[in-house]
Write a protein that holds these residues in place. Sequence first.
Motif, PDB file in Angstrom:
ATOM      1  N   ALA A 266       0.852  -1.188   0.000  1.00  0.00           N
ATOM      2  CA  ALA A 266       0.000   0.000   0.000  1.00  0.00           C
ATOM      3  C   ALA A 266       0.892   1.243   0.000  1.00  0.00           C
TER       4      ALA A 266
ATOM      5  N   ARG B 138      -4.654   6.863  -0.366  1.00  0.00           N
ATOM      6  CA  ARG B 138      -3.867   5.671  -0.074  1.00  0.00           C
ATOM      7  C   ARG B 138      -4.205   4.633  -1.137  1.00  0.00           C
ATOM      8  N   LEU B 139      -3.194   4.140  -1.804  1.00  0.00           N
ATOM      9  CA  LEU B 139      -3.389   3.103  -2.810  1.00  0.00           C
ATOM     10  C   LEU B 139      -3.224   1.749  -2.130  1.00  0.00           C
ATOM     11  N   GLU B 140      -4.330   1.018  -2.012  1.00  0.00           N
ATOM     12  CA  GLU B 140      -4.325  -0.288  -1.365  1.00  0.00           C
ATOM     13  C   GLU B 140      -4.462  -1.382  -2.416  1.00  0.00           C
ATOM     14  N   PRO B 141      -3.735  -2.488  -2.268  1.00  0.00           N
ATOM     15  CA  PRO B 141      -3.974  -3.614  -3.174  1.00  0.00           C
ATOM     16  C   PRO B 141      -5.461  -3.943  -3.225  1.00  0.00           C
ATOM     17  N   LEU B 142      -5.996  -4.033  -4.425  1.00  0.00           N
ATOM     18  CA  LEU B 142      -7.434  -4.220  -4.621  1.00  0.00           C
ATOM     19  C   LEU B 142      -7.898  -5.540  -4.028  1.00  0.00           C
TER      20      LEU B 142
ATOM     21  N   HIS C 107     -13.181  -3.920  -0.861  1.00  0.00           N
ATOM     22  CA  HIS C 107     -13.498  -2.606  -1.434  1.00  0.00           C
ATOM     23  C   HIS C 107     -14.812  -2.597  -2.205  1.00  0.00           C
TER      24      HIS C 107
ATOM     25  N   PHE D 201      -5.049  -1.623  -7.753  1.00  0.00           N
ATOM     26  CA  PHE D 201      -5.191  -0.913  -6.492  1.00  0.00           C
ATOM     27  C   PHE D 201      -6.587  -0.308  -6.383  1.00  0.00           C
TER      28      PHE D 201
ATOM     29  N   GLN E  92      -8.251   3.130  -4.909  1.00  0.00           N
ATOM     30  CA  GLN E  92      -7.866   4.475  -4.506  1.00  0.00           C
ATOM     31  C   GLN E  92      -8.737   4.855  -3.307  1.00  0.00           C
TER      32      GLN E  92
ATOM     33  N   CYS F  66     -10.304   3.101  -8.784  1.00  0.00           N
ATOM     34  CA  CYS F  66      -9.274   2.073  -8.990  1.00  0.00           C
ATOM     35  C   CYS F  66      -8.163   2.623  -9.876  1.00  0.00           C
TER      36      CYS F  66
ATOM     37  N   ALA G 285      -4.009   0.948 -11.569  1.00  0.00           N
ATOM     38  CA  ALA G 285      -3.191  -0.271 -11.636  1.00  0.00           C
ATOM     39  C   ALA G 285      -1.877   0.003 -12.345  1.00  0.00           C
TER      40      ALA G 285
ATOM     41  N   LEU H  68       2.488   6.248  -7.745  1.00  0.00           N
ATOM     42  CA  LEU H  68       2.820   5.127  -8.614  1.00  0.00           C
ATOM     43  C   LEU H  68       4.115   5.365  -9.387  1.00  0.00           C
TER      44      LEU H  68
END
Length: 215
Positions: A9, A16-20, A24, A68, A70, A81, A83, A123
């Motif tokens: 993340a 915060r960009l979290e792994p999708l 979510h 990810f 958002q 989202c 990626a 990113l």
Amino acid sequence: MRPWFDVPALDGSLVRLEPLSYDHTDDLAIAAEEDRSSYAFTLVPRADEVPGYLRAQFTRIDQGLVPFAQVRKVDGRAVGCTAFWDPRAWPGRKDLRAVEIGFTWLGASAQGSGINAEAKLLLMTYAFETLNVARVDLKTDARNERSRNAIHALGATFEGILRSWSPSWAPGEEGRLRDSAMFSVVAAEWRAVKAALAERLGGGGAAATARPRTS
């Protein structure tokens, strides 16, 4: 499924960009049903399509997608989202030489808030400074003036139109190819692009450092 390459993340000031993940789903369903007038050329699911959209994204992990959510910092809600996509390694080596940022969308309430610019900063910082790529691609439907202007404002260089290059996401164009407007940032430009984006976002801080989240 394990992503083609691992990314933690990434924390900024706005996003915060979290792994999708399926966690979510509910937030993305709400975000996707806000004003949809800007989605004419963009892949954005309807609320009831979000589970299928997520399954499709997870399937693409085997093809090199690193997706990810958002997450808006002010309220902790997933509002879209993005990626990493299309990773390319150096010939005969495993380390990356280039990657694309794509599959990006934001709910209407998050558009124009700085989240898109900060997410791209996060990113690209990870791509250039951790993955050590030589190039980051960004592309959009050639007809999507809004998206093209937003990519240009990031500091990316327009490289031209790739004809019949990508699947079209425009309604009624299922199964057809679109012309894609191609942009890039290369390693030699990154320091200047990063500084301009950090200034646009109000200075250094969390956004400029693009620090991985450790908890």
